[in-house]
Design an enzyme around this catalytic site. Structure first.
Site, PDB file in Angstrom:
ATOM      1  N   ASN A 292      33.862  44.491  48.331  1.00 47.90           N
ATOM      2  CA  ASN A 292      33.214  45.051  49.524  1.00 47.90           C
ATOM      3  C   ASN A 292      33.333  44.079  50.692  1.00 47.90           C
ATOM      4  O   ASN A 292      32.355  43.534  51.176  1.00 47.90           O
ATOM      5  CB  ASN A 292      31.731  45.322  49.239  1.00 47.90           C
TER       6      ASN A 292
ATOM      7  N   HIS B 191      30.730  54.591  54.206  1.00 52.12           N
ATOM      8  CA  HIS B 191      30.287  55.226  52.953  1.00 52.12           C
ATOM      9  C   HIS B 191      28.985  54.573  52.490  1.00 52.12           C
ATOM     10  O   HIS B 191      28.010  55.245  52.145  1.00 52.12           O
ATOM     11  CB  HIS B 191      31.379  55.062  51.887  1.00 52.12           C
ATOM     12  N   ASN B 192      28.948  53.243  52.492  1.00 54.27           N
ATOM     13  CA  ASN B 192      27.758  52.545  52.006  1.00 54.27           C
ATOM     14  C   ASN B 192      26.570  52.739  52.943  1.00 54.27           C
ATOM     15  O   ASN B 192      25.424  52.821  52.489  1.00 54.27           O
ATOM     16  CB  ASN B 192      28.055  51.052  51.826  1.00 54.27           C
TER      17      ASN B 192
ATOM     18  N   LYS C 261      33.389  38.378  44.559  1.00 56.01           N
ATOM     19  CA  LYS C 261      32.357  38.379  45.597  1.00 56.01           C
ATOM     20  C   LYS C 261      33.020  38.340  46.983  1.00 56.01           C
ATOM     21  O   LYS C 261      33.940  37.550  47.213  1.00 56.01           O
ATOM     22  CB  LYS C 261      31.523  37.097  45.377  1.00 56.01           C
TER      23      LYS C 261
ATOM     24  N   LYS D 295      34.869  52.346  53.756  1.00 60.30           N
ATOM     25  CA  LYS D 295      33.923  52.009  52.675  1.00 60.30           C
ATOM     26  C   LYS D 295      32.570  51.568  53.244  1.00 60.30           C
ATOM     27  O   LYS D 295      31.505  51.886  52.694  1.00 60.30           O
ATOM     28  CB  LYS D 295      34.519  50.902  51.786  1.00 60.30           C
TER      29      LYS D 295
ATOM     30  N   MET E 149      32.941  45.050  37.682  1.00 58.81           N
ATOM     31  CA  MET E 149      33.962  45.975  38.186  1.00 58.81           C
ATOM     32  C   MET E 149      35.341  45.631  37.611  1.00 58.81           C
ATOM     33  O   MET E 149      36.082  46.509  37.179  1.00 58.81           O
ATOM     34  CB  MET E 149      34.005  45.940  39.720  1.00 58.81           C
ATOM     35  N   GLY E 150      35.679  44.334  37.627  1.00 54.88           N
ATOM     36  CA  GLY E 150      36.993  43.903  37.152  1.00 54.88           C
ATOM     37  C   GLY E 150      37.228  44.267  35.696  1.00 54.88           C
ATOM     38  O   GLY E 150      38.288  44.787  35.326  1.00 54.88           O
TER      39      GLY E 150
ATOM     40  N   ASN F 271      39.970  34.935  35.564  1.00 53.98           N
ATOM     41  CA  ASN F 271      38.636  34.795  36.155  1.00 53.98           C
ATOM     42  C   ASN F 271      38.368  33.309  36.398  1.00 53.98           C
ATOM     43  O   ASN F 271      38.807  32.459  35.612  1.00 53.98           O
ATOM     44  CB  ASN F 271      37.570  35.367  35.205  1.00 53.98           C
TER      45      ASN F 271
ATOM     46  N   ARG G 159      14.902  50.953  85.379  1.00 50.71           N
ATOM     47  CA  ARG G 159      15.913  49.877  85.420  1.00 50.71           C
ATOM     48  C   ARG G 159      16.240  49.528  86.868  1.00 50.71           C
ATOM     49  O   ARG G 159      16.445  48.374  87.229  1.00 50.71           O
ATOM     50  CB  ARG G 159      17.191  50.328  84.693  1.00 50.71           C
TER      51      ARG G 159
ATOM     52  N   SER H 117      34.566  53.126  45.421  1.00 50.39           N
ATOM     53  CA  SER H 117      33.189  53.537  45.152  1.00 50.39           C
ATOM     54  C   SER H 117      33.119  54.260  43.820  1.00 50.39           C
ATOM     55  O   SER H 117      34.042  54.976  43.442  1.00 50.39           O
ATOM     56  CB  SER H 117      32.667  54.464  46.255  1.00 50.39           C
ATOM     57  N   GLY H 118      32.013  54.061  43.147  1.00 49.13           N
ATOM     58  CA  GLY H 118      31.813  54.734  41.869  1.00 49.13           C
ATOM     59  C   GLY H 118      31.102  53.837  40.873  1.00 49.13           C
ATOM     60  O   GLY H 118      30.777  54.250  39.760  1.00 49.13           O
ATOM     61  N   GLY H 119      30.883  52.576  41.303  1.00 42.17           N
ATOM     62  CA  GLY H 119      30.168  51.646  40.425  1.00 42.17           C
ATOM     63  C   GLY H 119      30.927  51.412  39.138  1.00 42.17           C
ATOM     64  O   GLY H 119      32.138  51.647  39.039  1.00 42.17           O
TER      65      GLY H 119
ATOM     66  N   GLU I 129      25.181  55.907  52.041  1.00 41.47           N
ATOM     67  CA  GLU I 129      24.513  55.710  50.736  1.00 41.47           C
ATOM     68  C   GLU I 129      23.095  55.140  50.934  1.00 41.47           C
ATOM     69  O   GLU I 129      22.137  55.612  50.304  1.00 41.47           O
ATOM     70  CB  GLU I 129      25.388  54.760  49.913  1.00 41.47           C
TER      71      GLU I 129
HETATM   72  P1  NDP Z   1      30.008  40.541  39.756  1.00 42.54           P
HETATM   73  O1  NDP Z   1      28.857  39.901  40.412  1.00 42.54           O
HETATM   74  O2  NDP Z   1      29.832  41.244  38.459  1.00 42.54           O
HETATM   75  O3  NDP Z   1      31.168  39.432  39.558  1.00 42.54           O
HETATM   76  C1  NDP Z   1      31.525  38.600  40.599  1.00 42.54           C
HETATM   77  C2  NDP Z   1      32.938  38.082  40.341  1.00 42.54           C
HETATM   78  O4  NDP Z   1      33.313  37.282  41.470  1.00 42.54           O
HETATM   79  C3  NDP Z   1      33.035  37.180  39.116  1.00 42.54           C
HETATM   80  O5  NDP Z   1      34.258  37.424  38.481  1.00 42.54           O
HETATM   81  C4  NDP Z   1      32.996  35.782  39.740  1.00 42.54           C
HETATM   82  O6  NDP Z   1      33.630  34.787  38.970  1.00 42.54           O
HETATM   83  C5  NDP Z   1      33.798  36.035  40.989  1.00 42.54           C
HETATM   84  N1  NDP Z   1      33.588  35.001  41.997  1.00 42.54           N
HETATM   85  C6  NDP Z   1      32.455  34.720  42.672  1.00 42.54           C
HETATM   86  N2  NDP Z   1      32.666  33.687  43.511  1.00 42.54           N
HETATM   87  C7  NDP Z   1      33.968  33.302  43.345  1.00 42.54           C
HETATM   88  C8  NDP Z   1      34.784  32.301  43.927  1.00 42.54           C
HETATM   89  N3  NDP Z   1      34.308  31.500  44.873  1.00 42.54           N
HETATM   90  N4  NDP Z   1      36.072  32.226  43.533  1.00 42.54           N
HETATM   91  C9  NDP Z   1      36.554  33.038  42.577  1.00 42.54           C
HETATM   92  N5  NDP Z   1      35.840  34.005  41.977  1.00 42.54           N
HETATM   93  C10 NDP Z   1      34.556  34.135  42.371  1.00 42.54           C
HETATM   94  O7  NDP Z   1      30.686  41.490  40.832  1.00 42.54           O
HETATM   95  P2  NDP Z   1      31.167  43.004  40.729  1.00 42.54           P
HETATM   96  O8  NDP Z   1      32.202  43.125  39.664  1.00 42.54           O
HETATM   97  O9  NDP Z   1      29.986  43.906  40.702  1.00 42.54           O
HETATM   98  O10 NDP Z   1      31.835  43.189  42.177  1.00 42.54           O
HETATM   99  C11 NDP Z   1      33.097  42.648  42.528  1.00 42.54           C
HETATM  100  C12 NDP Z   1      33.408  43.119  43.945  1.00 42.54           C
HETATM  101  O11 NDP Z   1      33.437  44.559  43.946  1.00 42.54           O
HETATM  102  C13 NDP Z   1      32.343  42.727  44.977  1.00 42.54           C
HETATM  103  O12 NDP Z   1      32.971  42.520  46.225  1.00 42.54           O
HETATM  104  C14 NDP Z   1      31.465  43.953  45.056  1.00 42.54           C
HETATM  105  O13 NDP Z   1      30.793  44.070  46.272  1.00 42.54           O
HETATM  106  C15 NDP Z   1      32.510  45.066  44.899  1.00 42.54           C
HETATM  107  N6  NDP Z   1      31.996  46.338  44.402  1.00 42.54           N
HETATM  108  C16 NDP Z   1      31.019  46.366  43.429  1.00 42.54           C
HETATM  109  C17 NDP Z   1      30.542  47.596  42.986  1.00 42.54           C
HETATM  110  C18 NDP Z   1      29.487  47.661  41.936  1.00 42.54           C
HETATM  111  O14 NDP Z   1      28.955  48.777  41.731  1.00 42.54           O
HETATM  112  N7  NDP Z   1      29.146  46.585  41.252  1.00 42.54           N
HETATM  113  C19 NDP Z   1      31.064  48.868  43.562  1.00 42.54           C
HETATM  114  C20 NDP Z   1      32.125  48.704  44.496  1.00 42.54           C
HETATM  115  C21 NDP Z   1      32.557  47.475  44.915  1.00 42.54           C
HETATM  116  P3  NDP Z   1      32.781  33.838  37.964  1.00 42.54           P
HETATM  117  O15 NDP Z   1      32.685  34.612  36.684  1.00 42.54           O
HETATM  118  O16 NDP Z   1      33.595  32.623  37.869  1.00 42.54           O
HETATM  119  O17 NDP Z   1      31.443  33.605  38.612  1.00 42.54           O
END
Ligand code: NDP
Length: 455
Positions: free
Chosen positions: A101, A184-185, A74, A181, A13-14, A32, A433, A127-129, A188
């Site tokens: 989330n 929404h989920n 996460k 949200k 997502m990021g 990151n 009851r 939302s939108g993945g 979903e």
């Molecule tokens: P990913 O599993 O692809 O990535 C997880 C990220 O969290 C990584 O950058 C990881 O860093 C970081 N992370 C995990 N633990 C820690 C920690 N203890 N400290 C710092 N960083 C940490 O996740 P997504 O990009 O899919 O999802 C990110 C968020 O967005 C989640 O909350 C998810 O639920 C939400 N979301 C996801 C959607 C999706 O479709 N995927 C849709 C909408 C929301 P590192 O690289 O160091 O492990």
């Protein structure tokens, strides 16, 4: 030059949100936990609009004040850890946005804690993945009212557009955005399971290509939706000449938002049996090893001739999807239980593009909700449900006769048949009851509670 905004977390997502922001003209600083990911991402997407950073001090200092940091990591403890680390570097009036989330109660707590130290907090449901993060999201914001103007323009730019209207909204303070949200989920989950149950029924009689064609046709009707079109594509997908779906294990995991929706239902007392059934369906799917053993012992497999009209099945999916949304709408209306004042029609409005549950039925519900906040009283909704009801029953009884799992669809049947029934057997429930526990009961002819010596 400093960055307009920072992204903490370069997961799927990021990364995509960063590219979306850059495309919209923003300069973005990235960080990151695992350095390697930042390095690789930057190597692949080298641009003067991206500032890679490898420690939190540099990250924070590379952003314009008031600093805006989006966390996309996460949910759970990592968010608290990240905020604690960030607090060593950010200043008063800076803005931390948790776009993961997260549970809305965590967001309430974080909002209050950060307010005490003068940092603005937003809990934003997106939302939108992956595609949404890259091209346009449905955005459910909650948090610091006074700081919303600071982030409004950015949210507008990265949001999906429905007929040109941006799909983002501010729902109030604290964790209200994450509350929306979660619902929404929950919806979903129920939609996914409704489609899967219908797929399973059809798969007993048709091959994947044919089912894909059937769904494709339905997708041109009121059933048109992101999830149905995704199913059409999934069923077409081949690997080495074989349908990929046949190689996917029938165990579905979950990350918790469905369960949290059910907890909202249990806490508020607002029924959402379709969402609960969808969560339980995933739990049961996880019992694969036991299921294999039990299936050998209880060999009930029985498939009769296909005696349904495809139109009956289509209407069944329509009813199940419609009732699943409706239960979600009533859950949203219960937000006052948590001291939120969610504007339900706003939630429906911003779900119309970008998000996973977008679709024609939702568009209809949005329009109907403007006139009927008690959505089951809408004439149009009533007409659809009644007009489809016989087909729904036919499909349901066919599925039962053939021992096909219809967990969510039958939960929707029971929900519907109960909420439209003036009389329920709760009189006997009350009496029992009182019989064993002296809990008292209410009567139809007198006010107050009564107790009877039953024996
Ligand atoms: P990913 O599993 O692809 O990535 C997880 C990220 O969290 C990584 O950058 C990881 O860093 C970081 N992370 C995990 N633990 C820690 C920690 N203890 N400290 C710092 N960083 C940490 O996740 P997504 O990009 O899919 O999802 C990110 C968020 O967005 C989640 O909350 C998810 O639920 C939400 N979301 C996801 C959607 C999706 O479709 N995927 C849709 C909408 C929301 P590192 O690289 O160091 O492990």
């Amino acid at each position: 030059m400093l960055a307009d905004i920072g992204i903490f977390g370069l997961g799927t997502m990021g990364e995509n949100l960063c590219l979306n922001l850059v495309e919209k003209g923003y300069k973005v600083s990235i960080y990151n936990r695992t350095e390697e990911k930042t390095r690789k991402f930057y190597e692949k997407n080298r641009s003067s609009a991206i500032i890679p950073t490898y420690n939190l001090k540099d990250f924070v200092e590379s952003i314009k004040k008031p600093r805006k940091v989006i966390l996309l990591i996460k949910a759970g403890d990592p968010v608290d850890e990240a905020i604690n680390h960030l607090l060593k570097h950010v200043e008063k009036n800076d803005i931390i946005i948790d776009a993961g989330n997260s549970h809305f109660k965590d967001s309430d707590r974080r909002y209050s804690e950060l307010k005490k130290v003068g940092v603005n907090f937003f809990g934003i449901g997106i939302s939108g993945g992956v595609e949404g993060a890259r091209k346009g999201l449905s955005i459910m914001a909650g948090g610091s009212k006074e700081a919303f103007d600071e982030i409004k323009e950015i949210l507008e730019k990265i949001s999906a557009k429905y007929n040109g209207e941006p799909c983002f909204s501010y729902f109030g303070e604290g964790g209200s955005g994450h509350f929306v949200k979660i619902i929404h989920n929950g919806i979903e989950y129920a939609l996914i399971e409704s489609i899967s149950e219908i797929f399973f029924l059809l798969s007993k009689f048709f091959d994947h290509e044919k089912i894909s064609e059937i769904f494709n046709e339905w997708n041109k009707s009121i059933l048109s939706s992101f999830l149905l079109s995704a199913t059409v594509n999934i069923l077409r997908k081949k690997e080495n000449g074989k349908f990929l779906i046949d190689y996917i294990l029938d165990k579905a995991e979950q990350k918790g938002t469905g369960k949290w929706s059910v907890e909202i239902s249990l806490e508020t007392g607002i029924p959402a049996p379709a969402i609960a059934a969808a969560v339980f369906s995933r739990y049961i799917s996880m019992m694969k090893e036991s299921r294999v053993k039990y299936s050998k012992l209880y060999n009930l497999s029985k498939i009769t001739n296909f005696s349904l009209d495809l139109e009956d099945i289509k209407k069944t999916l329509l009813v199940s999807i419609l009732l699943s949304y409706i239960q979600g709408i009533y859950l949203l209306k219960g937000s006052s239980f948590y001291n939120y004042k969610i504007n339900v029609s706003e939630a429906l409005r911003i779900w119309r593009a970008g998000c996973i549950i977008r679709g024609e039925i939702l568009n209809l519900l949005y329009k109907e909700y403007l006139n009927y906040e008690d959505i089951l009283l809408s004439n149009n909704i009533k007409n659809i449900l009644l007009e489809s009801f016989q087909s729904f029953l036919k499909t349901l009884s066919f599925a039962f006769n053939n021992h096909l799992p219809f967990n969510v669809i039958s939960a929707n049947y029971n929900y519907f048949i109960m909420v439209i029934n003036e009389k329920l057997p709760a009189n006997l429930t009350q009496a029992l009851r009182d019989y064993f526990g002296a809990h008292g009961y209410k009567r139809i002819d007198k006010e107050g509670y009564f107790h009877t010596e039953w024996y």
